[in-house]
Design an enzyme around this catalytic site. Structure first.
Site, short mmCIF file in Angstrom:
data_model
loop_
_atom_site.label_atom_id
_atom_site.label_comp_id
_atom_site.label_asym_id
_atom_site.label_seq_id
_atom_site.Cartn_x
_atom_site.Cartn_y
_atom_site.Cartn_z
N ASP A 407 0.86 -1.18 0.00
CA ASP A 407 0.00 0.00 0.00
C ASP A 407 0.90 1.24 0.00
O ASP A 407 2.12 1.13 0.23
CB ASP A 407 -0.89 -0.05 1.24
CG ASP A 407 -1.78 1.18 1.35
OD1 ASP A 407 -2.33 1.59 0.32
OD2 ASP A 407 -1.92 1.72 2.47
N THR A 409 -0.25 4.90 1.25
CA THR A 409 -0.49 5.79 2.37
C THR A 409 -0.34 5.06 3.70
O THR A 409 -1.02 4.07 3.95
CB THR A 409 -1.90 6.39 2.28
OG1 THR A 409 -2.05 7.02 1.02
CG2 THR A 409 -2.13 7.40 3.39
N LYS A 594 -17.21 16.13 0.85
CA LYS A 594 -15.80 16.12 0.46
C LYS A 594 -15.42 14.69 0.08
O LYS A 594 -15.99 13.72 0.59
CB LYS A 594 -14.90 16.63 1.59
CG LYS A 594 -14.76 15.68 2.76
CD LYS A 594 -13.79 16.20 3.79
CE LYS A 594 -13.71 15.23 4.97
NZ LYS A 594 -12.88 15.76 6.05
N THR A 705 -2.58 1.26 -4.61
CA THR A 705 -3.07 2.40 -3.84
C THR A 705 -4.41 2.87 -4.35
O THR A 705 -4.78 2.63 -5.51
CB THR A 705 -2.05 3.56 -3.91
OG1 THR A 705 -2.55 4.68 -3.20
CG2 THR A 705 -1.77 3.96 -5.36
N GLY A 706 -5.12 3.54 -3.48
CA GLY A 706 -6.40 4.13 -3.86
C GLY A 706 -6.27 5.55 -4.37
O GLY A 706 -7.26 6.15 -4.80
N ASP A 707 -5.06 6.10 -4.35
CA ASP A 707 -4.84 7.48 -4.79
C ASP A 707 -5.03 7.61 -6.31
O ASP A 707 -4.98 6.64 -7.05
CB ASP A 707 -3.44 7.94 -4.41
CG ASP A 707 -3.39 8.40 -2.96
OD1 ASP A 707 -4.45 8.50 -2.34
OD2 ASP A 707 -2.28 8.61 -2.44
N LYS A 799 -7.30 -5.25 -4.76
CA LYS A 799 -5.95 -5.57 -4.32
C LYS A 799 -5.79 -7.07 -4.11
O LYS A 799 -4.79 -7.67 -4.51
CB LYS A 799 -5.64 -4.82 -3.02
CG LYS A 799 -5.62 -3.29 -3.16
CD LYS A 799 -5.27 -2.64 -1.83
CE LYS A 799 -5.23 -1.12 -1.94
NZ LYS A 799 -4.85 -0.47 -0.66
N ASP A 820 -1.21 -0.98 6.04
CA ASP A 820 -1.40 -0.47 7.40
C ASP A 820 -2.86 -0.25 7.77
O ASP A 820 -3.16 -0.03 8.94
CB ASP A 820 -0.66 0.85 7.56
CG ASP A 820 -1.36 2.00 6.82
OD1 ASP A 820 -1.70 1.80 5.63
OD2 ASP A 820 -1.56 3.06 7.42
N ASP A 824 -6.51 -2.77 3.68
CA ASP A 824 -5.43 -3.65 3.23
C ASP A 824 -5.57 -5.07 3.76
O ASP A 824 -4.76 -5.94 3.42
CB ASP A 824 -4.07 -3.09 3.67
CG ASP A 824 -3.81 -1.70 3.11
OD1 ASP A 824 -4.11 -1.49 1.92
OD2 ASP A 824 -3.32 -0.83 3.86
#
Length: 1175
Positions: A407, A409, A594, A705-707, A799, A820, A824
């Site tokens: 991952d 972040t 948001k 990653t989810g970014d 993932k 983390d 995950d």
């Protein structure tokens, strides 16, 4: 009756409703038509056994293991038929193994019983008959109202009814459940929040309907039906109302809650369930070897039986006159005799299967796992966290990893967010020298400073925050101020951040005090992003003060504004956004949202969408994490519709999540974009070096990653996952199967054409879904030819799917996943080895992992040192066990050719029994715990050495055949050397007699014990005092035992076959000569092979050993010399040149904090690496 029996056996489980109905205070209807549901009591039972079922249940569990069952069958065969060996030879080792395991498991279960009794007997207070009654935790029933005081642990899963706070809220910490140390706020329904006394609660008439128990800590659906003045009021219940067993009450004097789940149905107890069993490559190889040796065993038994009957068929080899067959033997069936003889030979050769192998491997894994936790290099001082081992079954798998999936972040980054930039209504701002200024001015310039925002000095360092004085401005500037005002109000209101009142004695009690200065406020949140944004808004002059009675309080330029919190639309990974609905002081109903730009921008119908999208991409290219902010205003009629939909969805007991998702989708639309935020999450220390080391070790690294795409690529470049010289290929924004397939084919062609350079692949979640659906093989072909792969915009299940795809590929590589957060967990559990980072997003990943570490950089030490050592140790242990058992049984097989297959045993029964238990077990066990064939610092500094042990090389068929052939060759030397040297020539004995059967067998056994023990010494590279003790001590113990056993007439033994045998053997000079000659001959072959291999075909590890030996002090002197003595220096130099090994010098008992690796007192048990000044 039959149905009851089937239910007890589990074939016909009783029907269970999807929901349970709980009458608070157990006030059941009085109409007589209600049948109360039956619930279990509140006892926690973590133990496996009782005093009555321990023996049968434990025996059943142990004999489910194939090896134990096999030896049980052998033991029963020895009891039932006439076999050449005593049943004790199989029964005693089996009894030893079973007893040791039973004692270990019984002791562990006794500890669990004590723990259960302590928990179940804890005192609690329950509301009964209008008063508080003190009782024990185990006596709590579903429906009981329980009172919990501050700092007490909840004894069951409770629905919060009221607290000492006016709004009925309370704070709890769930650190013992998920490791999250931040306080969580739980709330009660308004109708019960006012019931703060026992008398008021005694008058409560209410029913709770909720789902049946499940293990998910963060999922709870139910509703409370309260009867007031003959009217029923329905209120939804969610996770925010449920107080979990094991959590602790904080910041609240007392609460009252009703028990909904008790005992083994609480979420904490349901999470006791162990994870799916993972099997290492070594274990699979070991099982394969066992099958091969079982085939060898059966083959030897069949060959011996056939040869026996072949011999008996020849007339000239008829039975001698003194051994004529009995009448019963002549008349018995040939088939039965053949089967009986086959079983007898099977018993005779059964020790080729090592009974103690499983026990030794278990002990090695169990004891070896402690070394990871003791390693100071894996200790993180700042967080006071050491490495944790959640399963010891995969230690050696750490040395076989071929793919690492990580991952981003919190794993590669610190997960400590710092606000850096933002975009408001199409204008971009950044923080410079504590001021938020439009992009462009120099750091020292104040021109262009946003008039509304003022100083950005840190919240924690300022005694009081004031905005800059507003300048006289035209209408456009007034409009600009309003836009900035609304933007930061959205940031200050759309979150789940909580506040603690910082007092001299710690966290204060009581409701929030909105008149506190900002310096007296401390924000805490489960998401570091939210905390960073709320602090940034506070620095900008819009300060979130807290929540009081469902009212969010915000200070704007020192003026307090109250917003009534109407609804929270919680964040989830599918929507990738969260929203709140509030009522402004003016009475307007507003929604603030948001989330990721991919989830917010498509929902927007107004605002500077195009400019903001450009700014978001620019932020992402800098590696910043981005969120978009938007709002929507409701009319009175629209809000009524929204409120109705949310109420219906939240009070539904069936399909609540689907209904909530539909409601959220309906509500979060037609948004007006306010802007975007950008926070920085800096890389962890030594991430770049760790990734580069993994690449040098031949391990492929994938970042999942989810970014968004740009952020992920920027971070991959900064952390060294992608190199600047690498050709970056992209598979993104694919909308159709055909387009995805065509893009994959183009990528495959480009890789083929540019095969000289390295390639990196970037793929997003949408394209990945298309690739996995129809084009798995093509996608895998592209990925296998890429040095690094980056998957962005990934959902948690995606993932896990990617890892599974790699696992089932033709190469069957060993995979490792590291993460983390809770998102995950799925990939951590899917991978062969799961590593959890103990970060700032709770402990779910660490709890569900196989190993947990505090920082990503520790991964290199975990793999290159611990993984390398564990694999070398256990691989040698497995091969050595089979080798020494081949040496043990092959002479027995050869002996049958000289005793006409009469099934006469070569060894005494006591020697048969103790060979694997006492004489040869300790050296290999200690080797498997402390062996370090090369200095740990060399392993870390030269990651390429990791390649030498990849692909399970030490347990390959080639290595297995080498050890097996070596065992057979040594066995032939034992037998025929003894036979030709002392077995035939009577002149070698002083009394003119030949060696008898037992003397001959004892000679073979003595040579064997010495040879296999010294063979283990040759395999040992790292000598400690305990290695010397068990190696040479095992040989000495064998001689002492044999003298003691053969020198006394033991009255309880049925026969005295060994009386004076060993003493007679040692009194013969020819026997001593034969022992020395055979031991040297056996080991000479092995030494010559090692020398030639090292000189002609040395591995990287062997080259490193030689280089290390040449650059070190001649440390072999410590084996036989004290410091300052040099009698064996020349021998040491010769052996070091040949085999490149050394042992630690004389070591002081004083521990030094600078000592590397383990922290044990090295003079007691040297588990530390070889000191660099010595070796």
């Amino acid at each position: 009756m039959w149905r009851w029996v089937r239910q007890q056996l589990g074939f016909d489980p009783p029907h269970q409703s999807d929901t349970r109905t709980i009458y608070i205070a157990n006030r059941f209807p009085q109409n007589g038509l209600y049948t109360p549901q039956k619930f279990i009591d509140n006892r926690i039972i973590s133990s496996k056994y009782t005093i009555w079922n321990f023996v049968p249940k434990n025996l059943f569990e142990q004999f489910r293991r194939v090896a134990n069952f096999y030896f049980l069958i052998i033991f029963l065969v020895q009891l039932m038929i006439d076999t050449p060996t005593s049943p004790i030879t199989s029964g005693l080792p089996l009894f030893f193994v079973i007893t040791v395991t039973a004692i270990k498991q019984g002791y562990e279960d006794w500890l669990r019983h004590n723990s259960d009794n302590e928990v179940n007997g804890a005192p609690v207070y329950v509301v009964r008959s209008g008063g508080l009654v003190k009782t024990r935790s185990k006596n709590i029933r579903v429906g009981d109202i329980v009172r919990i005081a501050k700092d007490e642990i909840f004894p069951a899963d409770l629905v919060l009814l009221s607290s000492d706070r006016l709004d009925g809220s309370c704070h709890v910490t769930t650190a013992s459940l998920d490791g999250e140390t931040n306080l969580k706020t739980h709330v009660s329904v308004p109708e019960t929040a006012v019931l703060q006394t026992v008398a008021n609660l005694d008058s409560l008439i209410a029913v709770i309907e909720c789902q049946q128990p499940e293990a998910d800590l963060y999922r709870f659906m139910g509703r409370m039906i309260i009867t007031q003045q003959m009217e029923e009021i329905v209120r939804p219940l969610g996770p925010e109302s449920l107080l979990l067993r094991g959590a602790r009450l904080k910041n609240t004097k007392e609460i009252f809650g009703v028990a909904v789940y008790t005992g083994m149905e609480t979420k904490m107890a349901l999470n006791y369930k162990s994870k799916s069993q993972k099997r290492s490559a070594v274990e699979k190889s070991m099982n394969t070897f066992l099958i091969i040796y079982l085939i060898i065993l059966i083959s030897e038994a069949i060959i011996s039986t056939i040869l026996k009957y072949t011999w008996q068929a020849e007339e000239k080899w008829d039975e001698p006159w003194y051994n004529q067959k009995t009448e019963h033997q002549r008349n018995s069936s040939k088939i039965l005799r053949f089967i009986s003889d086959f079983l007898a030979f099977l018993v005779l050769y059964n020790f080729i299967i090592p009974i103690s192998l499983y026990v030794t491997v278990e002990m090695q894994k169990f004891l070896g796992s402690f070394f990871i936790g003791w390693d100071l290099d894996l200790y993180h001082e700042e967080s006071d966290q050491k490495a944790q081992v959640n399963t010891s079954d995969l230690n050696e798998e750490l040395g076989q990893v071929e793919y690492v999936f990580t991952d981003k972040t919190g794993t590669l980054t610190e997960n400590e967010m710092q606000f850096r930039e933002c975009s408001i209504n199409g204008l971009k701002y950044q923080e410079i020298n504590g001021k938020l200024v439009p992009e462009g001015p120099s750091p020292d310039s104040t021109e262009g400073e946003v008039p509304f925002l003022g100083s950005l000095s840190h919240l924690s360092n300022s005694a009081h925050l004031t905005a800059t004085s507003l300048r006289t401005s035209p209408e456009s500037e007034t409009e600009l101020i309003k836009e900035h005002d609304l933007f930061f109000k959205a940031v200050s209101l759309c979150h789940t951040v909580q506040i603690s009142n910082v007092q001299t004695d710690g966290i204060g009690d009581g409701p929030w005090q909105p008149n506190l200065a900002p310096a007296q406020l401390e924000y805490y949140a489960s998401s570091p992003d939210e905390k960073a944004l709320v602090e940034a808004a506070a620095r900008a002059g819009i300060i979130f003060v807290g929540i009081s009675e469902e009212t969010m309080e915000v200070k704007v330029l020192g003026r307090l504004e109250r917003y009534k919190l109407l609804h929270i639309l919680e964040f989830d990974s599918d929507r990738r956004r969260m929203s709140v609905i509030v009522q402004a002081p003016s009475g307007e109903k507003l929604l603030f949202a948001k989330g990721a730009e991919s989830s917010i921008l498509p929902k927007c119908i107004g605002g500077e969408i195009a400019k903001t999208r450009i700014h978001v991409d620019e932020f992402a290219l800098k590696g910043l994490r981005t969120l978009c902010i938007a709002y929507r205003q409701f009319t009175a009629k629209e809000y009524e519709d929204v409120d109705r939909r949310l109420f219906e969805a939240r009070t539904a007991l069936q399909h609540r999540e689907e209904k909530l998702a539909d409601a959220f989708q309906y509500i979060e639309k037609d948004l007006i974009l306010l802007g975007a935020t950008a926070v920085e999450d800096r890389l962890q220390d030594k991430v770049r070096e760790t990734i580069e080391a993994l690449r040098m070790a031949g391990i492929k690294v994938w970042v999942l990653t989810g970014d968004k795409h740009e952020t992920a690529v920027s971070v991959s470049l900064s952390c060294g996952h992608f190199h600047r010289t690498m050709n970056i290929l992209e598979l993104i924004n694919q909308k159709s199967d055909s387009g995805c397939a065509e893009q994959l084919r183009q990528l495959a062609r480009r890789i083929t054409e540019d095969h000289v350079i390295q390639h990196g692949l970037v793929v997003d979640g949408t394209s990945l879904s298309l690739a996995l659906r129809e084009h798995e093989k093509l996608f895998m072909e592209v990925c296998r030819n890429c040095s690094a792969v980056l998957c962005c915009r990934m959902a948690p299940l995606q993932k896990a799917k990617v890892i599974r795809l790699i696992k089932i590929s033709p190469e069957k590589p060993i995979t490792l996943a590291v993460g983390d957060g809770a998102n995950d967990v799925s990939m951590i559990q899917e991978a062969h080895v799961g590593i959890g980072i103990m970060g700032k997003e709770g402990r779910q990943a660490a709890r569900n992992s196989d190993y947990a570490i505090a920082r990503f950089k520790f991964l290199s030490k975990l793999l290159f040192v611990h993984g390398h050592f564990y694999y070398i140790r256990i691989a040698t242990l497995v091969q050595y066990f089979f080798y020494k058992n081949v040496c043990f049984i092959t002479p027995q097989f050869l002996y049958q050719f000289y005793c006409l297959f009469s099934q006469q045993t070569l060894y005494d029964s006591v020697y048969l029994t103790l060979y694997n238990i006492c004489f040869t077990s300790l050296p290999v066990l200690i080797y498997s715990l402390v062996e370090q064939h090369i200095d740990p610092h060399v392993l870390q500094s030269k990651p390429t050495l990791y390649r030498d042990i990849s692909k399970n090389g030490l347990l390959s068929i080639k290595a297995f055949l080498y050890w097996t052939v070596l065992g057979f060759s040594h066995a032939f030397i034992f037998f025929f050397g003894s036979y030709f040297l002392v077995g035939k020539d009577t002149s070698l004995l002083g009394n003119g007699q030949m060696f008898g059967n037992w003397t001959f067998g004892t000679l073979v056994f003595t040579v064997m014990v010495i040879t296999v023990t010294v063979k283990m010494a040759l395999e040992t590279h790292f000598w400690t005092w305990i290695n010397h003790l068990v190696t040479w001590g095992s040989i000495i113990f064998y001689f002492i035992f044999s003298l003691f056993y053969g020198g006394i007439l033991w009255p309880f033994l049925g026969s005295q076959n060994m009386y004076f045998v060993f003493i007679q053997l040692l009194s013969s000079g020819s026997a001593w000569f034969a022992i020395l000659l055979m031991v040297v001959t056996c080991l000479f072959i092995d030494v010559v092979k090692k020398v030639f291999d090292r000189q002609l075909h040395p591995t990287s590890t062997e080259k490193a050993q030689l280089a290390e030996a040449h650059s070190s002090v001649k440390c072999l002197d410590s084996v036989c010399c004290f410091p300052g003595e040099t009698p064996c220096a020349s021998v040491g130099r010769m052996l070091e040149r040949v085999i490149g090994r050394c042992s630690p010098n004389h070591i002081s008992r004083l521990w030094n904090a600078s000592d590397p690796f383990y922290t044990n007192d090295r003079s007691i048990l040297t588990l530390s690496p070889m000191d660099s000044s010595t070796c």
